[in-house]
Scaffold this motif. Structure first.
Motif, PDB file in Angstrom:
ATOM      1  N   SER A  44       0.834  -1.206   0.000  1.00 41.51           N
ATOM      2  CA  SER A  44       0.000   0.000   0.000  1.00 41.51           C
ATOM      3  C   SER A  44       0.863   1.248   0.000  1.00 41.51           C
ATOM      4  O   SER A  44       0.534   2.247  -0.644  1.00 41.51           O
ATOM      5  CB  SER A  44      -0.925   0.014   1.213  1.00 41.51           C
ATOM      6  OG  SER A  44      -1.811  -1.068   1.166  1.00 41.51           O
ATOM      7  N   GLN A  86      -7.444   0.515  -0.429  1.00 40.49           N
ATOM      8  CA  GLN A  86      -7.798  -0.635   0.402  1.00 40.49           C
ATOM      9  C   GLN A  86      -9.023  -0.293   1.261  1.00 40.49           C
ATOM     10  O   GLN A  86      -9.930  -1.070   1.397  1.00 40.49           O
ATOM     11  CB  GLN A  86      -6.603  -0.960   1.287  1.00 40.49           C
ATOM     12  CG  GLN A  86      -6.682  -2.246   2.025  1.00 40.49           C
ATOM     13  CD  GLN A  86      -5.319  -2.632   2.607  1.00 40.49           C
ATOM     14  OE1 GLN A  86      -4.340  -1.910   2.454  1.00 40.49           O
ATOM     15  NE2 GLN A  86      -5.260  -3.762   3.261  1.00 40.49           N
ATOM     16  N   ASP A 164      -5.985  -1.639  -4.812  1.00 36.34           N
ATOM     17  CA  ASP A 164      -5.355  -2.147  -3.593  1.00 36.34           C
ATOM     18  C   ASP A 164      -6.339  -3.071  -2.873  1.00 36.34           C
ATOM     19  O   ASP A 164      -7.309  -2.616  -2.281  1.00 36.34           O
ATOM     20  CB  ASP A 164      -4.933  -0.986  -2.692  1.00 36.34           C
ATOM     21  CG  ASP A 164      -4.005  -1.446  -1.570  1.00 36.34           C
ATOM     22  OD1 ASP A 164      -3.780  -2.662  -1.441  1.00 36.34           O
ATOM     23  OD2 ASP A 164      -3.508  -0.579  -0.832  1.00 36.34           O
TER      24      ASP A 164
END
Ligand SMILES: Nc1ncnc2c1ncn2[C@@H]1O[C@H](COP(=O)(O)OP(=O)(O)OP(=O)(O)O)[C@@H](O)[C@H]1O
Ligand SMILES: [Mg+2]
Lengths: 509, 352
Positions: A44, A86, A164
């Motif tokens: 990330s 994410q 992500d």
């Protein structure tokens, strides 16, 4: 033609760790490039650097033939980089259209709702990403919210799309749908970076894979020329057991008994209909179902977080229907909620504080209302080591951990206390293979010690490999309860889709 | 240690920038900023008496600031500290003049505790319960309760039940000797109340960071849902947090009455309840930080008069600086952006 993106010698340090250590990566035009790596490997972070959210300490980015200055996401967006994070970055009370055009509204002084909606409809049709522009984001399922994030990238004319862990919160069906979309996009000339912990997904969708370990890129492989085991080993740096052995099933007394439970939501819609089941000592009861079929409401009602319309819940024979959440915890129940950031953690608390989020009032950690921080830190030190939270700095705020490590903190809290009943909703979401292996082992260990486990997961694989008995929920109803040993995929799949199973239908297929 | 520096960074930078911008404004308007700041400083800290008066001014700011900081930390916006201050003042004064024959060690604590309870109920009962169980916005309810408190004091003092019958000025009778918190330094406003304020700050620090209740308040403040999932009683917690917040504002009122004014005068505002918001903001809601933030704003207050007399800079200049500090704290992101720009500039230069 040159590569769409070249990452050259990127290094990024955080106070306690080197998140990216001299990373090199090349993404070719029109390829799906997967990034694999353990929790906290720095995936990330690298993506946030490419997207301009973080500034690297050193290194260069070459995008589409020119060097990026990395002055912020606006530059990345302008140049054609889109990212779906994410943890989504949508504004829940805004509509789909408002979220998509936010910051790049169609020209004009006032916000032209109709024009924005038309534009979005056009894009969503072109890419087969149907969505209602006027829906409020908070009312959408996770899969649809993600679609909004992807549309946001298109709306800004992205040439490179970073995803992500897009599948972490999707159902298998939604995942396949996303893969179709990704293939379509690549056909239209887009390049995609795809992050996932699920090896089979990576093998299925990507052209090449780069593996990261502890901040370093340790290798790039052609997907066609590798396999699950090789990837897992490369990622963890040791031999990984992908399949776990389960000891014999020896059920004991009934621990949890749910009788005729019905739950309605605030709009008075019935979410759980007359559900009854039992879980015994030494048993893992898995609940399979497509997201949004009442699993969450069922669990929250049991945990006293949501009112029950009718029915009762018993714990070791004791009526706990009207117990508060805290009373249930005190009975020896542990609960891993679905959404780690919203429900499971206080992100601005330290890891140590998060580890006692439920137990701070117990005599172990406080005396006459005063928290014994020495004990809190001793506990944290132990748990962080035991559950391999990285970095092992318990004074760090939970916010600064990688997604998978945040999940480990919750697990350490809930599994670490040897509960009599563990209710686990998606316990391994976003965790790497090594960590999943570890968690599954801990859950099985708990079972072998005689605890009851209620496992709710959207991943059929996880349910099937762990459960002794499998319940299938559809539209709030418990369709059937199957024996974990003999149940087969197709059978569960059909029940999840709402059709009762019988041999003839299967044979007819 | 590193943490402390990090906490101090934003407020210190904000104050420095405010001082610089203040100088620019003075230069433009034809004043000498150096003499202005020197006289401001001398006015606030130049002699024992000046220091004493600055600290005296800081006492009510520390206490109301603590109240506001508690609510902010718990994720609630109690902006009605002014009203809770008035309620505390009314109750403190009333107990102070209506009970005779009590020894000081009973009379003073009695008045202070009653004021805390009153302030706590004022914030916790209506705004707290309304917020917790109906979701009513506490910004509006605490504000409204604040006006009610202020008008209630007008009613009491302007020919009402608390007016001093021996005169025609709308003010309360003087409190009894046994209720007076004695002065610490003669001929100044500084009473032993300063110790009450300091002890309160330490107490709030302890409560917030060392007790289970503080743990809950902070958890609810940061993430209500996680708090609920962890088994905490979120609504009850909100009521208590607002109540505690009001209790300290109420204490501020009583300490000011028993220690400085000794009687309640009719007025529209004490101003402390509003400045308290600024104090909490500058202190980033840290109880110990509140002490320093309160002293800073108190110093701007006491120093400004001296500055006006000796540097002929209008006293309002201090208000301008106060405003600038608030602006730069609130907009500390601006500072971050500037830092960012500078860093990038350097990078480019290196490359070139
Ligand atoms: N803002 C931050 N401050 C301090 N440390 C950070 C910060 N962000 C990330 N880190 C640390 O950097 C490392 C890499 O984190 P990153 O989020 O990139 O991991 P990841 O590979 O995405 O992991 P996951 O699979 O769990 O999402 C971790 O050790 C993390 O704790
Ligand atoms: Mg990550």
């Amino acid at each position: 033609m040159s590569a769409i993106l070249e990452v050259r010698n990127i290094t990024k340090r955080f106070p306690k760790v080197v998140a990216n250590d001299n990373v090199n990566l090349t993404v070719e035009r029109g390829e799906i490039h997967a990034i694999l790596g353990e929790n906290g490997a720095g995936k990330s972070t690298l993506m946030n650097i490419i997207y301009g959210l973080y500034k690297p300490d050193s290194g260069q980015l070459i995008f589409d033939g020119e060097e990026l200055n990395i002055s912020g996401p606006h530059e990345a967006i302008e140049k054609g980089i889109g990212m779906v994070h994410q943890h989504f970055m949508l504004i829940p009370v805004f509509t789909v259209a408002e979220n998509i055009v936010l910051g790049a509204e169609p020209k004009g002084i006032t916000y032209d709702r109709k024009k924005a909606n038309d534009l979005i409809r056009e894009i969503s049709q072109r890419y087969h990403l149907e969505i209602d522009p006027d829906a409020k984001v908070k009312d959408l399922s996770v899969g649809l919210q993600q679609r909004v994030e992807i549309l946001k990238a298109f709306y800004r004319k992205a040439k490179l799309l970073i995803l992500d862990e897009p599948t972490a919160m999707l159902t298998p069906q939604e995942t396949q749908k996303l893969f179709e979309i990704m293939r379509e996009l690549v056909k239209q000339g887009m390049s995609i970076i795809f992050i996932s912990h699920k090896l089979e997904e990576v093998l299925q969708i990507s052209d090449r894979v780069t593996v990261m370990r502890r901040g370093k890129a340790v290798g790039t492989l052609k997907t066609k020329e590798t396999n699950e085991q090789e990837l897992a080993n490369l990622m963890v740096g040791r031999e990984v057991v992908l399949r776990i052995e389960k000891s014999e099933y020896k059920p004991g007394d009934v621990v949890l008994s749910v009788e005729n439970l019905t739950v309605v939501d605030q709009q008075n819609v019935t979410r759980v209909k007359d559900v009854s089941f039992e879980i015994r000592e030494g048993e893992i009861f898995g609940l399979a179902g497509i997201d949004g079929n009442g699993q969450l409401e069922l669990v929250e009602a049991i945990m006293g977080l949501r009112p029950k319309k009718s029915g009762s819940v018993f714990f070791y024979g004791k009526d706990v229907t009207n117990f508060s959440t805290r009373q249930l915890y005190r009975e020896g129940i542990s609960y891993i909620p679905q959404d780690r950031q919203a429900d499971g953690l206080v992100l601005d608390f330290t890891i140590a504080e998060n580890l006692i989020l439920r137990e701070y009032k117990e005599p172990t950690y406080s005396r006459s209302g005063v928290i014994q921080y020495k004990k809190v830190y001793e506990n944290a030190e132990k748990k962080v080591k035991e559950f391999d939270v990285r970095p092992p700095e318990y004074m760090l705020k939970a916010r600064n951990l990688s997604g998978g490590n945040q999940q480990k903190v919750i697990l350490a809290r809930e599994v670490g206390y040897n509960p009599k009943l563990l209710i686990a909703v998606q316990p391994t979401r976003g965790m790497d293979v090594g960590a999943i292996e570890y968690i599954h082992r801990r859950i099985l260990e708990l079972r072998d010690k005689g605890a009851a486990i209620f496992l709710v997961s959207l991943e059929l694989e996880e349910i099937m490999s762990l459960s002794d008995r499998i319940g299938v929920i559809y539209n709030g109803q418990l369709m059937d309860i199957l024996d974990g040993k003999t149940a087969i995929r197709e059978q569960i799949g059909m029940l999840m889709a709402g059709s009762r199973f019988d041999k003839t239908t299967l044979e007819a297929r | 240690m590193k943490n402390i520096l990090k906490e101090l960074y934003i407020p210190v930078v904000a104050v420095l920038i405010a001082i610089i911008v203040g100088s620019i404004i003075m230069l433009i308007t034809g004043f000498n900023p150096i003499t202005a700041y020197i006289s401001l400083f001398i006015g606030a800290f130049g002699s024992v008496n000046n220091i004493a008066n600055t600290l005296a001014n800081a006492v009510p700011l520390i206490l109301t600031g603590l109240g506001v900081a508690i609510s902010f930390k718990a994720g609630l916006f109690n902006i009605g500290a002014e009203g809770q201050y008035w309620i505390g003042a009314i109750v403190g004064v009333w107990i102070g003049y209506s009970f005779t024959g009590l020894p000081w060690y009973i009379h003073i604590p009695f008045a202070l505790i009653a004021a805390m309870v009153a302030g706590g109920l004022w914030a916790g009962l209506i705004p707290g319960l309304a917020k917790a169980y109906t979701g009513a916005n506490e910004v509006i309810t605490t504000m409204m309760m604040s006006y009610i408190a202020i008008y209630f004091s007008h009613f009491l003092l302007e020919f009402g039940p608390m007016m001093d019958k021996s005169g025609t000025i709308p003010q309360s009778p003087v409190i009894k000797e046994s209720a007076v918190i004695p002065f610490l330094i003669k001929n100044t406003q500084l009473s032993y109340g300063i110790f009450i304020a300091l002890a309160a700050a330490i107490f709030v620090y302890w409560l917030m960071f060392k007790t289970t209740w503080g743990f809950e308040m902070r958890a609810v403040g940061y993430n209500q849902r996680a708090a609920k999932y962890a088994g905490m009683n979120v609504p009850l917690n909100m009521v208590f947090s607002l109540g505690l917040s009001g209790a300290f504002a109420g204490l501020a009122g009583a300490v000011q009455m028993l220690g400085v004014q000794h009687r309640l005068y009719d007025s529209f505002t004490s101003g402390y309840g509003y400045t308290a918001i600024v104090v909490a903001l500058l202190a980033n809601n840290h109880p110990i930080g509140v002490i320093f933030a309160a002293i800073l704003f108190a110093a701007l207050g006491t120093g400004s008069q001296y500055m006006q007399l000796n540097a002929q800079v209008p006293g309002q200049m201090a208000d301008v600086i106060t405003g600038l500090i608030v602006f730069f704290v609130a907009a500390h992101r601006i500072a971050e952006v500037i830092k960012d720009l500078l860093a990038r500039r350097q990078k480019k230069e290196v490359k070139a």
